[in-house]
Motif scaffolding. Structure first.
Motif, short mmCIF file in Angstrom:
data_model
loop_
_atom_site.label_atom_id
_atom_site.label_comp_id
_atom_site.label_asym_id
_atom_site.label_seq_id
_atom_site.Cartn_x
_atom_site.Cartn_y
_atom_site.Cartn_z
N UNK A 234 0.82 -1.09 0.36
CA UNK A 234 0.02 -0.27 -0.20
C UNK A 234 0.74 0.92 0.04
N UNK B 166 -6.02 10.38 4.19
CA UNK B 166 -4.84 10.70 3.04
C UNK B 166 -5.11 9.13 2.23
N UNK C 43 -11.20 4.89 2.58
CA UNK C 43 -10.61 5.36 3.62
C UNK C 43 -12.03 6.04 4.16
N UNK D 263 -4.65 5.69 -0.07
CA UNK D 263 -4.28 4.85 0.07
C UNK D 263 -4.31 4.04 -1.31
N UNK E 192 1.29 5.81 -0.35
CA UNK E 192 0.56 6.76 -0.31
C UNK E 192 0.79 7.49 -1.55
#
Lengths: 110, 686
Positions: free
Chosen positions: B72, B158, B153, B160, B74
């Motif tokens: 995963x 942020x 999310x 992902x 960013x």
């Protein structure tokens, strides 16, 4: 932990070398946020003089005993001494900097 | 935090205690505020992690056991989580990977692709993929496929991006191996002059290799997606249905094997022969693929045709030779009997003499035909010597011109060089004359006959097809501007008694003589003809670097004689005629049915002056053996041999040099001359 860390030859030789451990729980939201926040803080404040170990407590639960981890995410400053734990997702940068001795703790309060 | 923790500490400083207290307060605050997502409880038997949010454990186990790398990231490419496999792909530990950017492990060009993969503009719900190369810490490059999907999310968190990385190293290697195998196969097929094709029976599509396209002549018609029909369309129009039927049948029988003709404009004949071989492959019991090769077999078929022709001529030759031998004996009996009878008829009986003359003329014509039969069956006596064909042609050009008539012009272009071949000049003249007469008949309204010579060399492969020896040959090319022949006619022109002329105009033996003579000379004949385009016949005779020596021609005198002749012949009729002829010439005779009996007579009597024997006789001892025996043991006894054909007997075991050879059918005069020469020779050697 009385032994001093090996000297890292660099331009910032006078500054201390940081050994950090971040205890997380996989890809949970706060763990994710903690990694991001810590990374940013380290890059901005500890460029080139830190060693970070991210420990997933699911994978290595036994590692929590030695450093007395009670919740994740928790950042542990192993070196330089004194050992310091900072709990939470590290979104409060000033608190983190204070915990890492990178900013006077009292300035936060004052 | 338990109380004993503090009790165990040795005199903790106030500062330390304050710090611990502050930490404890912060921990409680954090938990109270919900800033943690897991609590670790230390039990005496071990630690337990209580996740406060999603219980993602089973998924983690799955992800950890995957053979693909899972990571995963960013939006900037920083690793938040990765499984062991992903870290292993880069040669790193997982702990060192987390928090690091993946960008330094990508090639510069790939970094852009990955940035796109991670970009927030990308469709968040849809999966995205890219093939990139990862650089391991040990320097190795790992080709991978990255497939990415956004992890949903809660708002404010942020971005992902979840990525699965599949190692392509093995797949690439396999595809390289496959490509190498394909290339080897293509090279092997190319060397064999073959191309491959592959029909997908389920899709109804055809894949045809470049070589196969060339062989089928498909490249001329433009490529593209091939349908099933593209394999049958190149074939000759009237063969396409059969080709399609063969392919259809192969689906059920499993095998395909046929030879058919494809159109080929570049080739003079307008088509090429191709051989198609294939096999059906099944998937789940259903025919799925029909795969095979195609090769051009035009040359092979041409050679086979030539070889078959050569074999046929050989067989016909054997048969003809046998007939000619028996026919000779018959002519011998008739001719000899006529000779004997003639002498018994008074010379003033004009009517009887006229009939005798007619009968003898018939025998002569029969003998002449027989001579041609023998020529065809290659059993005539050839007086092979170095011959310059060009000289020979100019020597009898006048005769040729007369045979051709006024409407046909004769051209004899001068060759670059005067080549010599080994041949019998008289037979060669006859052969050329036969060809000239045939050419004349093919030009009823006049035309041009060209006879020229050239030199050619046969490779072993070409020689095999012509059933000849490899080497140099002098080519005598006889070309007319006549009507030409159909391939069917051209294939039969050398067959004995095959003629296209009206009844009584030709014997059908002219070209047979040509063929037999050239073959017996160690050469071969080739025919090129097309209806309306004239005919070219090449006589190819073995080249020699010897130069001709003029052979002396001697004319034997005719004479009567006396003495006792032992007549040896297994044919009682021939023997009787010989005895009668010899009697008429003034000789007395003794008869023997075979060589063994003849040796018995020789041993018993001392009054034999001449042994007159047939060459070919049943039994262990033939005429030649008898002749040699007589010459060795009875030097005073002359030997005359008679035969229908002797050519094949010549070789390392030929007749002794001082033995006279007489050709059947022979006249009384020829017999008298041979006997006289033999006796002179025998006496001379005493």
């Amino acid at each position: 932990m009385t032994s001093s860390p090996p000297e890292i030859p660099s331009s910032a030789a006078a500054l201390p070398h940081y050994k950090l451990r971040l205890f997380i729980t996989g890809s949970t939201p706060r763990s994710t946020r903690a990694i991001e926040n810590l990374r940013k803080i380290c890059e901005e404040n500890l460029d080139g003089r830190y060693e970070l170990e991210v420990i997933d407590v699911y994978e290595r639960p036994e590692t929590t005993r030695e450093l007395q981890i009670v919740a994740t995410p928790t950042l542990v400053k192993v070196l330089p001494e004194p050992l310091r734990r900072i709990i939470g997702d590290l979104s409060d940068e000033l608190k983190v900097l204070a915990g890492l001795d990178l900013a006077p703790r009292h300035s936060q309060q004052g | 935090m338990r109380a004993e923790d503090y009790i165990d500490d040795d005199l903790p400083s106030r500062e330390h205690l304050e710090e611990r207290l502050r930490e404890a307060e912060e921990t409680l605050d954090a938990i109270r505020r919900g800033e943690v997502d897991a609590v670790v409880v230390h039990h005496p038997e071990g630690e337990r992690v209580y996740t406060l949010e999603s219980a993602d454990r089973p998924y983690r186990v799955l992800v950890e056991h995957m053979q693909e790398g899972a990571v995963t990231l960013t939006g900037e490419g920083v690793v938040l989580y990765c499984n062991r496999r992903f870290a292993a792909l880069l040669g790193l530990t997982r702990e060192s990977m987390i928090g690091r950017s993946v960008v330094p492990y990508l090639e510069r060009a790939d970094a852009l692709m990955v940035a796109e993969l991670l970009s927030p503009d990308a469709d968040a719900d849809a999966g995205r993929a890219a093939e990139v190369t990862l650089h391991r810490t040990d320097g190795r490059a790992i080709p991978v496929t990255l497939s990415a999907v956004d992890l949903p999310f809660e708002p404010g968190m942020p971005r992902v991006i979840c990525i699965i990385a599949t190692d392509l190293t093995h797949a690439r290697q396999r595809s390289h191996e496959l490509a190498a195998t394909n290339e080897q196969l293509a090279v092997a097929l190319d060397a064999a002059g073959m191309g491959s094709w592959d029909i997908d029976l389920e899709q109804g599509t055809v894949t045809i290799s470049r070589q196969a396209e060339g062989i089928l002549g498909l490249d001329e018609e433009g490529s593209g997606i091939r349908s099933l029909n593209s394999l049958s369309l190149p074939f000759l129009a009237h063969e396409q249905a059969e080709v399609r039927a063969a392919f259809e049948l192969a689906v059920s029988t499993g095998v395909l094997d046929f030879e058919r003709r494809v159109r080929h404009s570049a080739d003079g004949i307008g088509y090429r022969w191709v051989h198609v071989i294939g096999r059906t492959y099944h998937r789940d019991g259903v025919p799925a693929r029909l795969v095979g090769v195609v090769g051009d077999v035009t040359e092979r078929r041409l050679m086979e045709t030539q070889l078959r022709q050569a074999q046929k001529m050989e067989a016909v030759g054997q048969l003809t030779g046998g007939i000619a031998h028996d026919f000779n004996n018959l002519l011998m009996v008739i001719g000899g009997s006529l000779d004997v009878l003639e002498s018994a008829v008074p010379t003033n009986n004009a009517k009887a003499q006229r009939f005798f003359a007619a009968a003898k003329s018939g025998v002569e014509r029969g003998a002449s035909l027989n001579q041609q039969l023998l020529a065809f069956s290659r059993r005539q006596d050839l007086q092979a010597q170095p011959v310059c064909v060009d000289d020979l042609l100019r020597g009898f050009a006048t005769l040729l011109g007369r045979a051709l008539g006024e409407t046909v012009s004769l051209e004899l272009p001068r060759p670059a060089q005067r080549w010599y071949c080994r041949s019998d000049p008289h037979q060669l003249e006859t052969a050329i004359l036969n060809l000239a007469i045939n050419a004349r008949d093919a030009m009823p309204h006049g035309g041009r006959l060209t006879i020229m010579t050239a030199l050619t060399t046969l490779t072993p492969r070409e020689a095999l097809a012509m059933a000849a020896e490899a080497g140099s040959y002098v080519v005598v090319r006889v070309r007319d501007s006549g009507t030409g022949m159909t391939p069917e006619t051209a294939a039969r022109i050398f067959d004995p008694f095959f003629t296209t002329k009206a009844m009584g105009k030709g014997t059908g033996l002219g070209l047979s003589q040509v063929y037999g003579f050239v073959r017996q000379s160690g050469g071969f004949v080739s025919v090129t003809s097309e209806v309306g385009q004239g005919t070219t016949i090449d006589l190819c005779l073995p080249y020699t670097d010897e130069v001709a020596v003029a052979a002396p021609v001697t004319q034997a005198p005719t004479a009567t004689g006396d003495g006792r002749v032992l007549v040896v012949d297994d044919d009682i009729n021939v023997r009787e005629v010989s005895v009668a002829m010899l009697g008429a010439l003034g000789y007395s005779t003794v008869e023997a049915g075979d060589a063994v009996e003849a040796l018995g007579v020789l041993a018993a009597r001392e009054d034999i002056d001449v042994v007159f024997s047939d060459v070919i006789m049943p039994g262990e001892i033939n005429g030649l053996d008898l002749a040699r025996h007589v010459r060795e043991n009875y030097p005073g006894v002359a030997v005359v041999l008679a035969s229908g054909y002797t050519a094949q007997q010549h070789g390392d075991k030929g007749a002794p040099s001082d033995v006279e050879l007489l050709h059947k059918p022979y006249s009384r005069a020829a017999l008298a001359a041979a006997l006289a020469r033999a006796r002179t020779g025998a006496t001379g050697s005493l």
